[in-house]
Enzyme design. Structure first.
Site, PDB file in Angstrom:
ATOM      1  N   GLU A 138       0.844  -1.185   0.000  1.00 56.07           N
ATOM      2  CA  GLU A 138       0.000   0.000   0.000  1.00 56.07           C
ATOM      3  C   GLU A 138       0.885   1.242   0.000  1.00 56.07           C
ATOM      4  O   GLU A 138       1.882   1.257   0.724  1.00 56.07           O
ATOM      5  CB  GLU A 138      -0.926   0.066   1.222  1.00 56.07           C
ATOM      6  CG  GLU A 138      -2.019   1.102   1.014  1.00 56.07           C
ATOM      7  CD  GLU A 138      -3.001   1.236   2.192  1.00 56.07           C
ATOM      8  OE1 GLU A 138      -4.061   1.785   1.995  1.00 56.07           O
ATOM      9  OE2 GLU A 138      -2.673   0.788   3.282  1.00 56.07           O
ATOM     10  N   GLY A 272       3.135   2.201  10.998  1.00 52.62           N
ATOM     11  CA  GLY A 272       2.958   1.458  12.242  1.00 52.62           C
ATOM     12  C   GLY A 272       2.609   0.004  11.964  1.00 52.62           C
ATOM     13  O   GLY A 272       3.149  -0.914  12.570  1.00 52.62           O
ATOM     14  N   ALA A 273       1.677  -0.178  11.023  1.00 54.98           N
ATOM     15  CA  ALA A 273       1.226  -1.526  10.697  1.00 54.98           C
ATOM     16  C   ALA A 273       0.480  -1.496   9.367  1.00 54.98           C
ATOM     17  O   ALA A 273       0.108  -0.428   8.890  1.00 54.98           O
ATOM     18  CB  ALA A 273       0.295  -2.042  11.783  1.00 54.98           C
ATOM     19  N   MET A 274       0.304  -2.684   8.788  1.00 52.73           N
ATOM     20  CA  MET A 274      -0.357  -2.765   7.478  1.00 52.73           C
ATOM     21  C   MET A 274      -1.317  -3.944   7.446  1.00 52.73           C
ATOM     22  O   MET A 274      -0.951  -5.061   7.818  1.00 52.73           O
ATOM     23  CB  MET A 274       0.727  -2.902   6.388  1.00 52.73           C
ATOM     24  CG  MET A 274       0.176  -3.121   4.997  1.00 52.73           C
ATOM     25  SD  MET A 274      -0.789  -1.689   4.430  1.00 52.73           S
ATOM     26  CE  MET A 274      -1.987  -2.506   3.374  1.00 52.73           C
ATOM     27  N   GLU A 275      -2.516  -3.674   6.941  1.00 47.84           N
ATOM     28  CA  GLU A 275      -3.633  -4.613   7.080  1.00 47.84           C
ATOM     29  C   GLU A 275      -3.717  -5.720   6.035  1.00 47.84           C
ATOM     30  O   GLU A 275      -4.813  -6.256   5.817  1.00 47.84           O
ATOM     31  CB  GLU A 275      -4.940  -3.806   7.040  1.00 47.84           C
ATOM     32  CG  GLU A 275      -5.289  -3.179   5.667  1.00 47.84           C
ATOM     33  CD  GLU A 275      -4.854  -1.739   5.509  1.00 47.84           C
ATOM     34  OE1 GLU A 275      -3.868  -1.339   6.151  1.00 47.84           O
ATOM     35  OE2 GLU A 275      -5.493  -1.009   4.717  1.00 47.84           O
ATOM     36  N   ASN A 276      -2.630  -6.094   5.383  1.00 46.72           N
ATOM     37  CA  ASN A 276      -2.688  -7.164   4.373  1.00 46.72           C
ATOM     38  C   ASN A 276      -3.653  -8.256   4.829  1.00 46.72           C
ATOM     39  O   ASN A 276      -3.558  -8.743   5.959  1.00 46.72           O
ATOM     40  CB  ASN A 276      -1.310  -7.788   4.182  1.00 46.72           C
ATOM     41  CG  ASN A 276      -0.215  -6.763   4.119  1.00 46.72           C
ATOM     42  OD1 ASN A 276      -0.233  -5.901   3.263  1.00 46.72           O
ATOM     43  ND2 ASN A 276       0.724  -6.827   5.055  1.00 46.72           N
ATOM     44  N   HIS A 308      -7.283  -1.578  14.841  1.00 52.00           N
ATOM     45  CA  HIS A 308      -7.343  -0.791  13.604  1.00 52.00           C
ATOM     46  C   HIS A 308      -7.133  -1.688  12.381  1.00 52.00           C
ATOM     47  O   HIS A 308      -7.930  -1.690  11.443  1.00 52.00           O
ATOM     48  CB  HIS A 308      -6.286   0.313  13.674  1.00 52.00           C
ATOM     49  CG  HIS A 308      -6.176   1.162  12.446  1.00 52.00           C
ATOM     50  ND1 HIS A 308      -6.648   2.456  12.395  1.00 52.00           N
ATOM     51  CD2 HIS A 308      -5.654   0.920  11.214  1.00 52.00           C
ATOM     52  CE1 HIS A 308      -6.420   2.956  11.190  1.00 52.00           C
ATOM     53  NE2 HIS A 308      -5.803   2.048  10.450  1.00 52.00           N
ATOM     54  N   GLU A 309      -6.069  -2.459  12.419  1.00 55.63           N
ATOM     55  CA  GLU A 309      -5.755  -3.291  11.241  1.00 55.63           C
ATOM     56  C   GLU A 309      -6.796  -4.394  11.046  1.00 55.63           C
ATOM     57  O   GLU A 309      -7.109  -4.763   9.918  1.00 55.63           O
ATOM     58  CB  GLU A 309      -4.350  -3.891  11.360  1.00 55.63           C
ATOM     59  CG  GLU A 309      -3.211  -2.885  11.557  1.00 55.63           C
ATOM     60  CD  GLU A 309      -3.227  -1.718  10.585  1.00 55.63           C
ATOM     61  OE1 GLU A 309      -3.791  -1.841   9.485  1.00 55.63           O
ATOM     62  OE2 GLU A 309      -2.677  -0.651  10.950  1.00 55.63           O
ATOM     63  N   GLU A 331      -9.305   4.659   6.111  1.00 55.96           N
ATOM     64  CA  GLU A 331      -8.514   5.079   7.273  1.00 55.96           C
ATOM     65  C   GLU A 331      -9.342   5.809   8.327  1.00 55.96           C
ATOM     66  O   GLU A 331      -9.132   5.625   9.527  1.00 55.96           O
ATOM     67  CB  GLU A 331      -7.311   5.908   6.834  1.00 55.96           C
ATOM     68  CG  GLU A 331      -6.323   5.139   5.932  1.00 55.96           C
ATOM     69  CD  GLU A 331      -5.813   3.845   6.568  1.00 55.96           C
ATOM     70  OE1 GLU A 331      -6.023   3.629   7.772  1.00 55.96           O
ATOM     71  OE2 GLU A 331      -5.201   3.033   5.835  1.00 55.96           O
TER      72      GLU A 331
END
Ligand code: BES
Ligand code: ZN
Length: 852
Positions: A138, A272-276, A308-309, A331
């Site tokens: 992303e 911070g993080a990624m929602e794959n 969140h993710e 988001e």
């Protein structure tokens, strides 16, 4: 010839006449040479005969391309790259006919250092360097890993296979269905087909991992993976992940569709993080919690990031925005829903209170600038896309969703969401689709109200004027800069639900008269995204309510926040805000104190090297010190969740304005740290106080602590303390250390530089340092993304007209890709600071002389 800007913006989008349905993707990464080879078969549908196919590709070498339809196949006779648009065009001699076909592509690339696309992450175990190969796609970086239709609306099914070392683990969105071992020491892992999804959600992570696992009530396998020796720090994350997944299953009314969910801590990670989908990646500090070294604040952060993710698994993954213009749907929503989930899982955290300081306030501050932007914004080029992963999409987005949820009621809100998610599963949407769903379940004119919040920037300042049983409520745009307010010619209008007494009105014109005398604070619980200016008679009544502790916490917060911000913006005098702040001397709530302190510091930072400084310190200490002495450094049995944050805040601030007793105590605690371990919750406060009052000796100790520690959270605390010294020479040492020491990860450098720049003593030297090192910075962080904008935002703290001129001149010659808007915002802020200083310097002095 170079294309005009308009042409290149238009051509950034792929043709609508050919699209993918399925990718079979095979990758063979080499973790010694850091390169990879790949082949893929993309099933496509062609809707118009053509000789050319254009798809995305960046920094890849494409060897051959074959198109096959039925029994006919042909190789591309020409392959042309367009680096500007990040595409590649395959030319075919014979026209490709409409219908189904298959593109087979053989390609290779580099496993980069850039933290995007397919990249490497390095860590050491027992002095040995180890590597992970991982992905971050992303927004627009899948194209750096394989040629693809890299737009969110081009959803397809992905079947991934990876060749890895036999001792490596590979994680992807789905579970492996077949593993073929080879004698030569490698294996081929075939993963199950993914759901139909966008390219930006694909992920693979290869390396030596350890993990812990559990299952949800519905039997979903949840695993948390870390590098060697860290899986004991994964327990908290596993627990929160399982609970969040169970919560969302129920809340969204649609079960999570995959049998697995992996959460992986990656030592080098840009955000911070990624929602794959099914394979969520995190920076270590956003996933790992250590019993001994983690603060409650970090734990809370971990919980919020996970929620969140996981919210994205529905909001974003299952239903995806049509195009990045509607990024905020992803988001803004996830930023709202994360609180909803955590509030259910940890009710005693009162997490919604913290929403007010983490998102709502942040959004009000940024969106008061004329250089802000509407939530829904046209974007085209990747640089523009990256730029909108900002506080407007996240924090304003979540704040106006909160406003809507409170307006519709919790139940209608949930029903609307369920309707929306069901209707658009595995598809793409635009903002109006969401409003449509809420209208359907509530019967209220949601689109009409919400368009005024998403399609124009800013928010209203509501003015309350009350006389003889009548109140006039009016609205105008709030400008945080008095200069911009004067120059503004545009008319703005919002549809604002406003609560007063037990009633609620919809203010949808400039002025509204109601037949009641308002004598209390309106906009209860700060439900609507506005600021309010009261006439003096109401204000003095409100002030009494605050003094007598007769106002809910969030409303007290709203009052002091607006007082300080109205002063900065020139709607009231700064002395009025300072006078108002005195009502808060007996305040006990963390979130309110957070606002008070931020207001006090903001004035101090702007009016800095001033003859008033000593008296201002007296004022600040008169506010903060009594509470600091009461709270002390040591935790108490009666502490509530956020008292721990209050302690850290108040002790640090009190010391920072010169409370000698507290500085002495902090020194003592620091000195004893080996015998008597410092409570993780006050470590950051203690290290900061040591730094603010320390010299070379303390610098060396903190630096060594940084180098010796293996826990990223503790490392962060130490290196952040290095940014807080007050001696310019030492600050320069910190700047050099951060830029040059390989121990400091690239992912952290821009944040740290921004922290030093925010240290008011270091303002000028940091700016100079950044100018001198700009070419190096640009080379490392200049490929778009958030790094530069993060780095450059403290420029807005400057207060001298000459600095503004200097910055403008500097950036007229240098580029700052992805941070163009941040620069404009910084300029607007400096201009505003200059005017504020000029207008209120004497006013503050007078007030201080009178009172201190
Ligand atoms: N989708 C983002 C990650 C991302 C950010 C990708 C920017 C590409 C560009 C992810 O869901 C996210 O928002 N992460 C946040 C943490 C969250 C708790 C606010 C982050 O990384 O800061
Ligand atoms: Zn997100």
């Amino acid at each position: 010839m170079k294309k005009s800007l308009k042409e290149s913006l238009n051509s950034v989008r792929l043709s609508k006449h050919i699209y993918p349905t399925h990718y079979k993707l095979h990758l063979h990464p080499d973790l010694l040479s850091f390169t990879f080879t790949g082949k893929e078969i993309i099933k496509v549908i062609v809707e118009k005969d053509t000789n050319q196919v254009t798809i995305h590709s960046k920094n890849l070498d494409i060897e051959t391309v074959k198109y096959k339809s039925g029994k006919k196949e042909q190789f591309a006779n020409k392959i042309t790259y367009d680096t500007e648009n990040e595409t590649v065009t395959f030319n075919f001699i014979n026209k490709i006919k409409s219908g189904k076909g298959e593109l087979s592509i053989i390609f290779s690339g580099v496993i980069s250092d850039s933290l995007r696309g397919f990249y490497k992450s390095k860590y050491t175990v027992g002095g040995v360097d180890k590597y992970i190969a991982t992905t971050q796609f992303e927004a627009t970086d899948a194209r750096r890993c394989f040629p693809c239709f890299d737009e969110p609306a081009h959803k397809a099914i992905f079947e991934v296979s990876l060749v890895t070392d036999e001792n490596h683990t590979a994680i992807s969105n789905t579970l492996p269905i077949k593993i073929e071992k080879h004698n030569a020491g490698y294996k081929i892992i075939n993963f199950a087909p993914s759901p139909k999804m966008s390219t930006y959600l694909l992920a693979f992570i290869i390396g030596e991992f350890e993990f812990i696992e559990g299952r949800t009530k519905n039997g979903v396998l949840v695993r948390v993976s870390t590098t060697e020796g860290k899986k004991h720090q994964a327990k908290f994350a596993l627990d929160v992940a399982i609970k969040s997944l169970e919560f969302f299953n129920e809340y969204f009314g649609i079960p999570y569709p995959l049998p697995n969910l992996d959460l992986v801590a990656i030592p080098d990670f840009e955000s911070g993080a990624m929602e794959n989908w099914g394979a969520v990646t995190f920076r270590e500090t956003a996933l790992l919690v250590d019993d001994e070294h983690s603060s409650i604040s970090n734990k809370q952060w971990v919980a919020l990031v996970i929620a969140h993710e996981l919210a994205h698994q529905w909001f974003g993954n299952l239903v995806t925005m049509q195009w990045w213009t509607d990024l905020w749907l992803n988001e803004g929503f996830a930023s709202y829903i994360e609180y909803l989930a955590i509030d259910k899982i940890f009710p005693h955290w009162k997490i919604w209170n913290q929403f007010m300081i983490a998102d709502y306030n942040v959004a009000l501050k940024l969106d008061g600038l004329t250089t802000s932007h509407p939530i829904e914004i046209k974007v085209n080029h990747p640089n523009e896309i990256n730029e909108i992963f900002d506080k407007i999409s996240y924090s304003k987005g979540s704040s106006i969703i909160r406003m809507l949820a409170l307006y519709l009621s919790e139940d209608k809100f949930k029903k609307g969401l369920q309707y929306y998610l069901k209707k658009h599963s595995y598809k793409n949407t635009e903002t109006f689709n969401l409003w449509e769903a809420f209208e359907k379940v509530s019967g209220k004119p949601v689109a009409q109200i919400m368009n005024s919040w998403t399609k124009q920037m800013g928010y209203p300042l509501v003015d309350i004027n009350t006389t003889n049983q009548k109140t006039i409520i009016s609205q105008e745009k709030f400008f945080s800069s008095r200069v911009c307010r004067k120059n503004n010619k545009k008319k703005y209008l919002w549809e604002v639900p406003i609560s007063y007494g037990n009633d609620i009105v919809l203010l949808n014109k400039n002025k509204l008269e109601i037949n009641i005398e308002v004598s209390n604070k309106i906009n209860h619980y700060e439900n609507s995204f506005i600021r309010v200016k009261y006439d003096p008679s109401i204000l003095s009544k409100i002030k009494n309510d605050i003094i007598n502790n007769q106002m809910p916490t969030i409303d007290r917060l709203g009052m002091i926040r607006d007082a300080f911000d109205l002063a900065e913006a020139g709607y009231i005098k700064t002395s009025e805000a300072l006078e108002f702040s005195l009502a808060y001397k007996n305040e006990t709530e963390y979130i309110v104190w957070n606002e008070i302190v931020s207001g006090i510091n903001n004035i101090s930072n702007t009016f800095l090297s001033d003859s008033n400084e000593e008296k201002y310190k007296k004022y600040a200490l008169s506010m903060i010190s009594p509470l600091a002495r009461k709270i002390g450094f040591y935790k108490k049995d009666a502490d509530r969740h956020d008292d721990v944050f209050l302690r850290s805040l108040i002790m640090t601030q009190s010391a920072s304005y010169g409370d000698k007793r507290i500085i002495k105590q902090a020194r003592q605690i620091f000195k004893n740290r080996e015998v008597d371990k410092i409570d993780a919750n006050i470590r950051s406060s203690i290290y900061t106080i040591i730094a603010k009052n320390g010299g070379t000796k303390e610098w060396n100790i903190l630096k060594q602590m940084y180098l010796d520690n293996n826990i990223q959270e503790e490392k962060d605390r130490c290196v952040r303390a290095l940014t807080q010294f007050k001696d310019e020479k030492i600050i320069i040492k910190t700047l050099d250390f951060i830029m040059e020491n390989k121990e400091v990860r690239a992912q952290d450098v821009p944040h740290l530089l921004a922290m030093i720049w925010t240290n008011k003593v270091a303002r000028d030297s940091t700016w100079k340092f950044i100018k001198n090192n700009w070419e190096i910075i640009l080379k490392k962080y200049g490929e778009g993304g958030h790094f530069l904008s993060r780095l450059l935002s403290p420029l807005g703290n400057h207060t001298k007209p000459s600095d503004l001129k200097d910055a403008k001149k500097f950036f007229s010659k240098k580029t700052a890709p992805g941070a163009e808007r941040t620069l404009l915002q910084a300029y607007e802020k400096i201009e505003s600071n200059v005017a504020w200083l000029k207008d209120d310097k004497k006013d503050i002095k007078k007030w201080l002389n009178k009172n201190y």
